[in-house]
Structure formats: C-alpha cells, structure tokens
Design an enzyme around this catalytic site. Structure first.
Site: not given
Ligand code: FES
Ligand code: FES
Length: 141
Positions: A41, A43, A68, A111
């Site tokens: 993602c 992040d 997120c 995550c």
């Molecule tokens: Fe990737 Fe949460 S959606 S860290």
C-alpha cells in the site's frame, strides 16, 4: 473521519488518540530508529526507541506513521508495549498479537506487520550504532 463499524473500540481509541507520536534525534547514540514500508500500500512507519545503555531497557518510544488508521493504531500499541521492557523481550512481540489486541480484520494484518518490523528494525539500528564506534577489539579481527 468515522471508521467503519467493524473496527474494535481499541483501534478507534488508538486511531483517535494515538500514543507517543513524535520523533527522537536519530543521531542520539541511545536511540534506535526503525523505518519500514509496506510494499502493498506504500504506507510508511517510523518507530524509535530510547534505550538505557546499561540495562538494555527501552525507556521511551515514539512513532510517526504515514499510513492508514490501522497502521497508526498498530504503531501506537507497539510503542505502548515496548516502553519499560528489555529489548530482548520486545523482539518476541508478534504482529498477530497487535492485530488481535486491535481486532484488525484480515485485510489489515499487514498494517500490524509494519509495527512488528519497525520494532525489530529499531533494535537492529540501536545495536548497529553501539557496535560501530570502533575501539571494539572484535572489529579488527
Ligand atoms: Fe497498508 Fe494499512 S493499508 S499499512
Ligand atoms: Fe492501548 Fe491496549 S488499548 S495498548
């Protein structure tokens, strides 16, 4: 922003009131910095620990997460769990324990993985720093 209803109250609490948001000086020799990213993602999570050189105890922890709500909540929980613990002990913190604590749904498991990885990376960084400042006899062999 309201979170979907399937989130457990722990995640909402850590999402709305993240603990230990902030930064330590990464050049401080007592600080370990873990910076990790989730390829899925994009992040990014930075988790830092402050360690007592003599005891190996983590005396403080903080994080900054560009990600997120579940990643933010996971880092918040991670900093809470590592504070006051010996480094060796927190190495065994599993992302599944964090995910369980926050009741993360399966799609959000990665995550919490970020938080586990960030803890390990922070400890690794701290240990690498400790062994670097030469003068160590082993280093020349
Ligand atoms: Fe990737 Fe949460 S959606 S860290
Ligand atoms: Fe914060 Fe458990 S609700 S660590």
């Amino acid at each position: 922003a309201a979170l979907p209803r399937f989130y457990h109250e722990n995640v909402i609490d850590h999402y709305n009131n993240p603990r230990n948001v902030g930064s330590f000086d990464k050049n401080d020799p007592t600080v370990g910095t873990g910076l990790v990213g989730a390829p899925a993602c994009g992040d990014v999570m930075k988790l830092q620990i402050k360690v007592d050189d003599k005891t190996g105890q983590i005396v403080d922890a903080c994080f900054k997460t560009f990600g997120c709500g579940s990643a933010i909540a996971s880092s918040s929980v991670a900093t809470e769990w590592v504070k006051g613990k010996p480094m060796q002990e927190v190495l065994s913190i599993k992302n599944t324990e964090i995910a369980k604590h926050l009741s993360l749904p399966p799609v959000k498991l990665h995550c919490s993985m970020l938080a586990e990885d960030a803890i390990k990376a922070a400890i690794k960084d701290y240990e690498a720093k400790r062994t670097k400042p030469s003068a160590s006899p082993e280093a020349s062999q």
